[in-house]
Design an enzyme around this catalytic site. Structure first.
Site, short mmCIF file in Angstrom:
data_model
loop_
_atom_site.label_atom_id
_atom_site.label_comp_id
_atom_site.label_asym_id
_atom_site.label_seq_id
_atom_site.Cartn_x
_atom_site.Cartn_y
_atom_site.Cartn_z
N CYS A 95 0.77 -1.10 -0.07
CA CYS A 95 0.02 -0.02 0.25
C CYS A 95 0.93 1.07 0.13
O CYS A 95 1.94 1.39 0.42
CB CYS A 95 -0.74 -0.06 1.09
SG CYS A 95 -2.60 -0.27 1.01
N ILE B 280 -9.21 -1.17 5.22
CA ILE B 280 -8.97 0.09 4.54
C ILE B 280 -7.50 0.34 4.56
O ILE B 280 -7.12 0.76 5.81
CB ILE B 280 -9.89 1.24 4.41
CG1 ILE B 280 -11.22 0.82 4.18
CG2 ILE B 280 -9.51 2.17 3.27
CD1 ILE B 280 -12.21 1.76 4.47
N CYS B 281 -6.67 0.55 3.61
CA CYS B 281 -5.22 0.73 3.90
C CYS B 281 -5.20 2.30 3.29
O CYS B 281 -5.22 2.76 2.21
CB CYS B 281 -4.28 0.08 3.04
SG CYS B 281 -2.58 0.77 3.13
N LEU B 282 -5.35 3.12 4.40
CA LEU B 282 -5.32 4.81 3.94
C LEU B 282 -4.61 5.57 5.10
O LEU B 282 -5.14 5.26 6.26
CB LEU B 282 -6.90 5.23 3.99
CG LEU B 282 -7.24 6.70 3.43
CD1 LEU B 282 -6.37 7.16 2.40
CD2 LEU B 282 -8.81 6.68 3.44
N HIS C 170 -5.92 -0.98 -2.30
CA HIS C 170 -5.88 -0.58 -0.95
C HIS C 170 -6.87 -1.35 -0.07
O HIS C 170 -7.14 -0.70 0.97
CB HIS C 170 -5.66 0.65 -0.92
CG HIS C 170 -4.50 1.35 -1.54
ND1 HIS C 170 -4.34 2.63 -1.83
CD2 HIS C 170 -3.32 0.63 -2.04
CE1 HIS C 170 -3.10 3.02 -2.45
NE2 HIS C 170 -2.53 1.72 -2.67
#
Lengths: 459, 153
Positions: free
Chosen positions: A425, B91-93, B84
């Site tokens: 990511c 969630i990859c945020l 993502h």
């Protein structure tokens, strides 16, 4: 929904959107802190020129020493009071309810001025007339505000020295050291050269000049001057570097401050941090509260977030060796359960092996001590461990560390801790908010709107 | 009333009145967990016609600390495809991690960020190692240390 009703009475800037004065929503939003969304309470300016409530920014900086809006590095010591903002907030809050009432009231009073009957059947006409009405109402509002303003007692700082005839020199006294100087110099003097205590006692003690209209006199030095003769202005507390303090020393610090000194180490640190926040925010305030009130605030904190907080926070504090404040023990033990089991198993195995070895090496010398030999020969390692303590102390000391050092060798175990799990990511720059100078969602929204408009045109 | 409660109360009253297009409040019975639906409004073929459900969980330190935000799977509410977003809804945020979070963010801004994250996406696949991650991860989303390494997505 249960929650709706409880918060029906919460004032919000969106209250204005449904009135003929939607523009006031932006005015009100500008008077609210971005962290607590409430009206600014003792607003402070950061060195990057953003404003937050004193409590809010102090709490945020304690968690992460960056401005919450622009992420520039900030220090608590660099915060400066924003009294102009405080004045604006107080004035607005005071008149908000009346303004809102006026804005929400159906414009019946003004029908006389509008020749077209308000009950006109045509919607277009109704629109026009209501527009005109709101315009006249706006004018009414302005004149009303002007009237109110005119009726305010004039906050005249010129009158301050007047009652004291001795000092009819057009100068004012510094509220702290009582040195006399021009009004405009006072702020800078306090910030720089003020010695912090009365240099010499004036011939006459300054009189208490404030009566009922104090609330209108919002210039900092005036308000300060009232409190100068009475209780001394509280001093800000320095932050402590907790790692340098032993438990006892920290407890003593807390006791010296007059706040509870019980609880675990973690609670002590959190409580001290919270007290510094409450205390220093109070120092920023134009109207500092008494210590007893601050202690009550700490009490509220204690119940909601501190030692007596409900829920499972207690289990968190048990694992003090894990310093992270939001540590999730359940997940941790679930995740590492198999590793722990492996470690226990391998420890038992090496223990048993060591005992066997010891028995083989010295079968003859050990025979005179029957209780030990029976204990050591048992196959259950758990039983073997306590009984072996005395005869083979050396073995224990040598073996135990070894088994601890060995990583769990079981290949199938989930030993690889998943916090090292690398996930593919990357913060996408298009929506990574960290570098934008202002509440980024607005920009994102604008971009979105643009893309939507572009996309929706063909249909 | 702690800071968090008051702040959430304000947010709730606000989002009950107005929310940006494509975002709807589904459930907010308390101040611990809220559900919101989001839709992607442009013609992105990956998400067209779908509605996704977001679950917010607020800790006691909110808004100083970020909320936990995941997609939840239900009937008619799939987990959106995104490089993502893991198939378990995590969630990859960076915005939702403690390093990217800022207390001026709120539920609405988080929803909009996720909405725009979907809008801008062109890749119809899951993150690398999705199956592995989904089967082994037991940590809470905020305890996962995401390793951000691909710049292109």
């Amino acid at each position: 929904m249960a929650a709706d009703k409880a918060f029906d009475d919460i004032a919000d800037s969106t209250d204005w959107l449904t009135t003929p004065l939607p523009g006031l929503a932006a005015v009100e939003a500008a008077l609210r802190c971005q962290i607590c969304k409430d009206f600014y309470n003792t607003p402070m300016l950061t060195s990057c020129n953003h404003t937050f409530c004193s409590m809010c920014i102090r709490r945020a900086l304690a968690a992460d020493a960056k401005c919450s809006l622009c992420r520039s590095v900030q220090e608590v010591s660099k915060l400066r009071s924003n009294w102009a903002m405080e004045e604006a907030v107080l004035a607005f809050v005071k008149t908000r309810a009346d303004l809102l009432d006026l804005a929400r009231k159906p414009p019946t009073v003004l029908t006389v001025e509008v020749p077209v009957a308000a009950t006109s059947s045509s919607p277009a006409k109704r629109l026009r007339s209501s527009a005109r009405k709101s315009k006249t109402r706006g004018a009414e509002l302005t004149s009303e505000m002007a009237r109110q303003e005119a009726s305010f007692p004039v906050p005249s700082h010129h009158s301050v020295p007047a009652p004291d005839q001795t000092y009819n020199d057009g100068l004012v006294a510094c509220p702290i050291c009582l040195e006399r100087m021009k009004e405009v110099q006072v702020d800078r003097h306090i910030d720089s050269s003020c010695p912090g205590a009365p240099r010499e006692l004036p011939t006459q003690p300054p009189k208490q000049k404030f009566t009922s209209n104090t609330s209108n006199q919002r210039n900092g030095f005036q308000v300060l001057s009232t409190s100068a003769p009475a209780p001394p202005k509280p001093e800000r507390l320095p932050t402590l570097s907790y790692s340098m303090l032993k438990d006892a020393a920290l407890r003593k610090k807390l006791a010296d401050l007059g706040i509870p000194a019980n609880g675990t180490r973690q609670i002590l640190e959190k409580r001290h941090q919270e007290w510094i926040t409450i205390w220093n925010a109070n120092c920023d305030s134009l109207h500092p509260k008494r210590k007893s009130e601050l202690l009550q605030e700490l009490e509220v904190w204690e119940k909601t977030l501190g030692a007596r907080a409900p829920t499972s926070s207690r289990s968190i504090h048990l694992g003090e060796q894990i310093k992270d404040k939001g540590f999730d023990h359940a997940a941790w033990s679930a995740k590492h359960d198999s590793s722990f089991q492996d470690l226990v198993a391998s420890a038992r195995k090496t223990r048993a092996q060591a005992l066997q070895k010891a028995n083989q090496n010295q079968p003859t010398t050990e025979t005179p001590s029957p209780p030990h030999s029976t204990g050591a020969s048992t196959t259950t390692p758990a039983a073997a461990a306590p009984s072996s303590a005395s005869p083979s102390r050396m073995d224990v000391d040598q073996q135990a560390p070894l088994s601890m050092v060995q990583p769990p060798t079981n290949p199938g175990s989930a030993a690889a801790p998943s916090y090292e799990y690398t996930t593919p990511c990357m913060p996408d720059r298009s929506y990574a908010m960290s570098e934008l100078p202002h509440p980024p969602p607005l920009e994102a929204a604008a971009a979105l709107d643009r893309s939507r408009n572009g996309a929706s045109e063909p249909s | 009333m702690s800071l968090g409660t008051k702040r959430l109360g304000k947010e709730l009253t606000k989002i009950q009145k107005t929310l940006p297009p494509g975002i709807t409040l589904v459930k907010a019975d308390d101040l611990q967990e809220w559900l919101l639906d989001i839709q992607v409004l442009d013609q992105n073929p990956i998400y067209a016609g779908e509605t996704y459900r977001l679950k917010f969980r607020f800790g006691k330190q909110y808004p100083i600390e970020p909320p936990e935000v995941v997609f939840t799977k239900q009937e008619n509410r799939p987990i959106p495809m995104h490089p993502h977003i893991y198939s378990n809804g995590i969630i990859c945020l960076d915005l939702l991690g403690s390093s990217g979070w800022s207390p001026v963010q709120n539920v609405e801004s988080v929803c909009m960020s996720i909405q725009s994250m979907l809008t801008g996406n062109t890749k119809n696949h899951r993150p690398e190692g999705d199956a592995d991650f989904v089967s082994t991860n037991k940590a809470r989303p905020k305890d996962i240390e995401f390793y951000y390494h691909d710049n292109e997505v």
